[in-house]
Each structure stands twice: as C-alpha cells, then as structure tokens.
Write an enzyme that holds these catalytic residues in place. Sequence first.
Site, PDB file in Angstrom:
ATOM      1  N   HIS B  75       0.857  -1.184   0.000  1.00 43.18           N
ATOM      2  CA  HIS B  75       0.000   0.000   0.000  1.00 43.18           C
ATOM      3  C   HIS B  75       0.890   1.230   0.000  1.00 43.18           C
ATOM      4  O   HIS B  75       1.675   1.428   0.918  1.00 43.18           O
ATOM      5  CB  HIS B  75      -0.904   0.000   1.228  1.00 43.18           C
ATOM      6  CG  HIS B  75      -1.721   1.246   1.338  1.00 43.18           C
ATOM      7  ND1 HIS B  75      -2.622   1.628   0.369  1.00 43.18           N
ATOM      8  CD2 HIS B  75      -1.756   2.216   2.277  1.00 43.18           C
ATOM      9  CE1 HIS B  75      -3.182   2.768   0.717  1.00 43.18           C
ATOM     10  NE2 HIS B  75      -2.667   3.148   1.868  1.00 43.18           N
ATOM     11  N   LEU B  76       0.792   2.019  -1.060  1.00 39.88           N
ATOM     12  CA  LEU B  76       1.544   3.262  -1.123  1.00 39.88           C
ATOM     13  C   LEU B  76       0.631   4.362  -0.625  1.00 39.88           C
ATOM     14  O   LEU B  76      -0.552   4.375  -0.933  1.00 39.88           O
ATOM     15  CB  LEU B  76       1.956   3.552  -2.565  1.00 39.88           C
ATOM     16  CG  LEU B  76       2.965   2.584  -3.194  1.00 39.88           C
ATOM     17  CD1 LEU B  76       3.147   2.921  -4.656  1.00 39.88           C
ATOM     18  CD2 LEU B  76       4.284   2.643  -2.453  1.00 39.88           C
ATOM     19  N   ASN B 107      -5.974   1.392  -3.356  1.00 43.51           N
ATOM     20  CA  ASN B 107      -6.607   2.205  -2.298  1.00 43.51           C
ATOM     21  C   ASN B 107      -5.893   3.528  -2.120  1.00 43.51           C
ATOM     22  O   ASN B 107      -5.353   3.832  -1.057  1.00 43.51           O
ATOM     23  CB  ASN B 107      -6.528   1.500  -0.939  1.00 43.51           C
ATOM     24  CG  ASN B 107      -7.124   0.136  -0.957  1.00 43.51           C
ATOM     25  OD1 ASN B 107      -6.704  -0.717  -1.734  1.00 43.51           O
ATOM     26  ND2 ASN B 107      -8.096  -0.082  -0.119  1.00 43.51           N
ATOM     27  N   HIS B 192      -9.268  -9.778  -1.146  1.00 44.60           N
ATOM     28  CA  HIS B 192      -9.004  -9.706   0.299  1.00 44.60           C
ATOM     29  C   HIS B 192     -10.087 -10.560   0.938  1.00 44.60           C
ATOM     30  O   HIS B 192     -11.254 -10.162   0.950  1.00 44.60           O
ATOM     31  CB  HIS B 192      -9.100  -8.250   0.752  1.00 44.60           C
ATOM     32  CG  HIS B 192      -9.206  -8.059   2.234  1.00 44.60           C
ATOM     33  ND1 HIS B 192      -8.185  -8.371   3.092  1.00 44.60           N
ATOM     34  CD2 HIS B 192     -10.218  -7.608   3.014  1.00 44.60           C
ATOM     35  CE1 HIS B 192      -8.563  -8.100   4.343  1.00 44.60           C
ATOM     36  NE2 HIS B 192      -9.794  -7.638   4.312  1.00 44.60           N
ATOM     37  N   HIS B 245      -3.135 -12.676   1.369  1.00 44.99           N
ATOM     38  CA  HIS B 245      -2.784 -12.915   2.781  1.00 44.99           C
ATOM     39  C   HIS B 245      -3.651 -13.939   3.521  1.00 44.99           C
ATOM     40  O   HIS B 245      -4.418 -13.603   4.403  1.00 44.99           O
ATOM     41  CB  HIS B 245      -2.691 -11.609   3.575  1.00 44.99           C
ATOM     42  CG  HIS B 245      -3.784 -10.604   3.334  1.00 44.99           C
ATOM     43  ND1 HIS B 245      -3.544  -9.272   3.283  1.00 44.99           N
ATOM     44  CD2 HIS B 245      -5.117 -10.746   3.149  1.00 44.99           C
ATOM     45  CE1 HIS B 245      -4.674  -8.620   3.073  1.00 44.99           C
ATOM     46  NE2 HIS B 245      -5.640  -9.502   2.988  1.00 44.99           N
ATOM     47  N   ASP B 318       2.566  -7.038   2.352  1.00 45.92           N
ATOM     48  CA  ASP B 318       1.333  -6.422   2.829  1.00 45.92           C
ATOM     49  C   ASP B 318       1.637  -5.092   3.519  1.00 45.92           C
ATOM     50  O   ASP B 318       0.967  -4.690   4.465  1.00 45.92           O
ATOM     51  CB  ASP B 318       0.621  -7.368   3.810  1.00 45.92           C
ATOM     52  CG  ASP B 318      -0.883  -7.320   3.650  1.00 45.92           C
ATOM     53  OD1 ASP B 318      -1.363  -6.468   2.883  1.00 45.92           O
ATOM     54  OD2 ASP B 318      -1.566  -8.118   4.304  1.00 45.92           O
ATOM     55  N   GLY B 337      -2.802  -2.817  10.136  1.00 42.64           N
ATOM     56  CA  GLY B 337      -1.745  -2.885   9.133  1.00 42.64           C
ATOM     57  C   GLY B 337      -0.374  -2.655   9.705  1.00 42.64           C
ATOM     58  O   GLY B 337      -0.210  -2.007  10.747  1.00 42.64           O
TER      59      GLY B 337
END
Lengths: 322, 437
Positions: B75-76, B107, B192, B245, B318, B337
């Site tokens: 996730h950036l 996202n 997910h 995951h 992740d 997270g």
Amino acid sequence: MNDGPGAFGFPHKHLLGIEGLNPIEITALLDRAESYVEQNRQADKKKAVLSGRTIINLFFEDSTRTRTSFELAGKRLGGDVINMSVATSSVKKGETLIDTAMTLNAMHPDVLVVRHPDSGSVKLLSEKVNCAVINAGDGQHEHPTQALLDALTIRRRMGKIQGLRVAICGDILHSRVARSNIHLLTTMGARVRLIAPRTLIPTGIEHMGVEVFNDMREGLEDCDIVMMLRLQKERMDGNYLPSVREFFHFFGLDYAKLEGAKPNALIMHPGPMNRGVEIDSEVADDFGRSAIHEQVEMGVAVRMAALEILTANLEEHLQRNL
Amino acid sequence: MALKADRTPGRVAYVGARLLDPATGMDEVGGVLTEGELIKQIGPKVNADLALEGVTVIDCEGLCLAPGLIDMRVHLGEPGEDYKETLASAGRAATKGGITSMVCLPNTDPVIDDMSVVEFVARRARLQGLSKVYPYGAVTKGLGGKEIAELGLLAESGAVAFTDGFSAVANAQVMRRAMMYARTFDLLICQHPEEPSLATGGAMNAGETATRLGLVGIPREAEIMMIERDIRLVELTGGKLHIAHVSTADSVDVIRKAKARGLTVTCDTSPPYFALNEVAIGDYRTFAKLSPPLRSEADRQAVVDGIKDGTIDCIASDHTPQDEESKRLPFGAAASGGVGLETLLSVTLELYHNGHVPLLDALKFVTSAPADLLKLRAGKLVQGRPADLILFDPDKGWKIEADKLLSKSKNTPFDGRLVQGTVTRTVIDGRTVFVAD
C-alpha cells in the site's frame, strides 16, 4: 399443431419460434417471402390475399419498427389491422395476460401478432385462443420473424446460407434476436460464432452448436456475415459492463476490427443502432457492406409471408374441425 | 544509504558471487555482467578479468546474488495519504529491503479505477528512479463493491491485476460478474478474503485471547467462507482468482483442495502470518493489529505447512503504513496494518533458517513466483532482461527497530525481533540504488 400438409409446405398453426422448425419449413417461409420482395417495390403494393381477415398487433412492449412492419404487411395483403399497445390496454388495470387473450379471442381475429417482455408468454397466450399467433418477440426467448428476415437478406446477398461463417456480436445474454438467429442459422447449416464479453454470454450456450469468442479480431477472422446486436444503455452501469467507452474500444465494430473478416463480409444490425456503442457510424453507413436497410425491407416481405401462410393454414384447420 | 546518481551505468560485472536464481534452480559461483539497463551475461565466465576490457568490476566476496524481490502487495500512501508514506520514502525502504518491484494497491485517493491514475502512479514512480511500481486496478468503481471498473482499459494502460485492496468484493453477484468479465481479457482478480458482515467492528482474532483482552473478535470463518464462496465462483465462471494474505489453517486446507481439483486459484501470505501469532498483541500493542488479524499458533503452523507444500504460491509484505495518530489509540480504535518492505526478505529467510524450505525456495516466493503470476519481466536472472539484482548475506543478523526504518511510518509488528539476512546492494535497471553502510 402439426396437422395437415399446410400451405406452401409450412404445416404449423402458429409461428412461435425458430427452435423446432426444420430446414424445409424455414425454406418454405423464405421462398414465399421472396415472392413479395418485388411486389413491395411496385407502385401498387396491394393484394387481396387477406381480404376480410382481421389481424391484431398486440404489443406489451414498446416497438415502432416491428409493429409498423407487421402493420404494413397486413395492409398490403388487404387485411384489417388493429394495433393495441400496452399503454392503452386493460393490462394496466389489472387484467391478466390470459384475460386479455380471451377477450380478444371473443372478437374472432384471424391472427394475433404478440410482443411481450416475458419469455414464454406468447406460447401461453397461443394456447388460449383459436386464431393463429405470431411471436413478435417474447422476453429473451425468441423473435422468429427477425431471424427469418435476416436469413432472407443473407440468402439474397450471398446466394445461400449453408456453410457461411456468421459472427453474432454483443449482448447475446439479453437478446431474443440472437437466440432465434442461432437456431435458424445452425439449422440451415451455417457456422455460428458468438463474440462478446463473458458477462454477456449466457451459460451453456456452447451446447446450442456455436463457438464462443472474447476477442473481436479473433472471432471475426474469415467471417462472411457480421451481425451486431443492440446494446441497451442499462447494461452499461457496471453490472454487465463498466462503460460505453470500454465496450466500444473492445467490442464496437469499426474498420480496424473488421479487417480479419472476409473482404466482402456483410454487416447486419436488427436496429435501432447505437452509433459509437456497438457500431461505428462509418461502418454502419458503408453502402457496399451494410445490409441494415435491406433487413428492414425484407422484414415486410417475411411478415407478409407469415401472415399469408398462417391464415391459409387456419382455414385448413377450421375445415378439418367442422 | 540510497543512491540516486550513477545515471549511466555502462558495463558492470558483479563477480565472485553465489548466483541464486529460483526460476532455474541455479545455485553456483559466478557473476553477472550488466550493460546499460540489461543483463548481458550470467555465469562463471563473468569474472574479474573483464576489468581489462574496461568493465567496472564489483567483487561480491561470496555474497548471494539474486534477482531483485517482487513485493506483490504494497500500500503506497501516494497519492492521497502522503503523510503516511510517499513514493520516495517507500522507494527508499524497498531498495533497502532488496525489493526492486512493488505491486501497489488501488486504495489511493483518487482510487486507481481510471486509466489516468494508473499512468500517474507509474510515471511518478519512474521519476523517483527507485523500485519499479506496478499498479493493481480496482475491481469496482471507487472500490464501492457495486459496479465493475474498466478492467480492459486499465489493463491496457498497465494495471497488472485487479483487487479492491483492503475491502473484499462482498456481493457474490458482483464478484461473479467481475470474474466473468475479467475472463474476457484473461485478467487476474485478487481478493481480500473477509466476509465484512462478520468482521465489521472486530479488532483481533476471535478466541480466548480476544475474550481475556475484552476485544471484539473476527472469527476465522469470516476468511474461510469468503474463500470457499470465491472458489465456487471460480468453478461457475472459469475466471482466475488470487487470494491475498491467507491466515488460517482452514483457508490453506480449502485452497489446497481447490488446487487438487485443478481450479485456477492461487494465494499468498505475509510474513506476520507465518512468523507471528495473536500472542504478539500482548498488552494491546497496536502495531500487531493487522488485517486479517494475527491468528492462533495452530493457524501459523498450518500457514508454514502451506508454504512448504506449495499450496501458498507467493509471499508479499502487505506493507501498510500507518502514522502515529492512527496507531497511538485504544486497540479497538487503532488502524490496522504493518509496514513490511524492509523486513520482507529477512523474515522470509526465517523459513530457510528454521529448516522449513531450502534457500532457493524461500527466494522463489518473493521473486519468480509473483513474476509468473503477474506476468512481470522481473524476478529472474535472464539474459536480455532488465538488470534488477540484489546482493545479500543470508546469515548476517540484525535487529528490527521501528525507529530506524526508512518508511515514513514505523508501524512494524516485528519491532525488536532479531533476524538474519542483510541486503548489501540493490541494482535496478543496471543502476546501483542502494549500498549498505
């Protein structure tokens, strides 16, 4: 239903669908329709074949083209044609489909031409009336006169149907035109391909004797006929398709995608067209390749033949039952 | 130290290395010659003699030379949450961790559900000149879970696969249509796996620990039933599904059986799910609040088994940066997270050090396996391909310390852990972008 030789070699009382018709019966309808093509091009188009007969166009779904085509067909044969559309009927007041049928039946029509949004409804209605019934489109099931007029167009342009490679493209899932055409073309010995995004391909359609493609270029390779289907706007809201631009980019018919098809491939569309959605304007208006207007012309001839044959069969039928 | 200079690499020979290529099973002493951005030659003939031909020679001193890592789930923060992570900070963390390709979740703000955003992210990442970035496209418009996004056009503009990121495509009909539509273009949907109606409001794995801590639990079944449902949809649609995951024993079991039946299902897991269990939450440590939540020890062991027998195809970090304001909260209110770019290799190598898998296999999960799945030109030592390489010492130990991470956010669940495996040099497109101090 299948009792007696029937007029012009077509033995059925009703025309409810293409499924179940054999090549001889289909050819009988096409041959008879062929004979009306020239008559429709004369200044005097009127005949007295249906003089004294009553035809009711019973449309539970909006239609301009098909209804007009049936109306013209009936009038050119000298019949009395009444149009009833859902907006003016008693169905809105709670009358059931069968009640409507029984009411109309009591008025002794000779032919009922019926369009209804529910699949199977025209057959249900046909079981409750004494007259002949023509299915002018029931839900996502069949639209037999459209398939016949397409076949007549193909036969006149290509000289035959057997052995041709036909691609039907676009919203197969919701299309009664596609289903009737698949039945007719496979029965007459054409090879049918379906080209559409997977969301518009109905489950199990491979069992109807067709090949399924997801890519226009691959699917159009060596095709003689390209049939485009109308894509309803409400299919583009992200349920079946993400957007118009994505659909046109991958599945809209333009010259680039048409390259792999045979050089003289015929382009067909049942109308009304969505330009820039399923078909590029340039292609739709290509006078040499597009048969779209010819399809409309053949529609009247095919419907004249259907009305004539079913009316004649009806007389035979009544005489036998006297 | 991250390097940005060295723009024109010319010819460089990395000699005296232990060459490791999971794709071919290569494990031998030799070198790699790069010319410009590409790999020119691989093998024992690449040696120090090349210096005579004007090649820059780098002596690897017996260290392992492997393809750069592919992290297939990152996730950036950029665009939209630059205060948590930027492309620059993620790029520095990734190159330090030996990751040369990141596959980033959609996202972002704006969501990657439009061609222009795919191109924006890719272009911004190229300007950094650090790890390469490949975007996932959204499955549904705005990640709303209702309307299919323009999967075909997004794929044409560079999206490598499709996912709604942190949220599952919950509606079965939408998922069915998305998988059918994706099949049109042979695209991969990545889910997910969490049934939201069972997980909403939950903070950790349901069970005794959650009960003792007084936290709302997320049952394992939330994950398992979504996987089971989606496998049915694979059967119905013929589409390709990747499950992200995986964290429970039954998830692994269900996927193992689906694969045995020949279904087009793949999956990955993340280091926390094979290296930690719910005990890591201890006294309400919010850095250990993850999504899916850390599970029981039995689940962790089953995930390890799934890695060993090949049920699990890939390992992804992740990486989910959360700033202090999102984590320094009561456990139930804290964000989920953990960051993972800098610890992906070392924690994955625990599988090797603990004797679960050979070294080459451990690397495969973070190189050739994700490359094959996402059809990336990366993750393998191949002549003529981009020279994305790492040098690392698999045994050299270090201590993971949150404060020393290069990520803008420091929320690692592995804070304080002693690990082995240190990257000493990272090369992207023939350019050295990281050298250890």
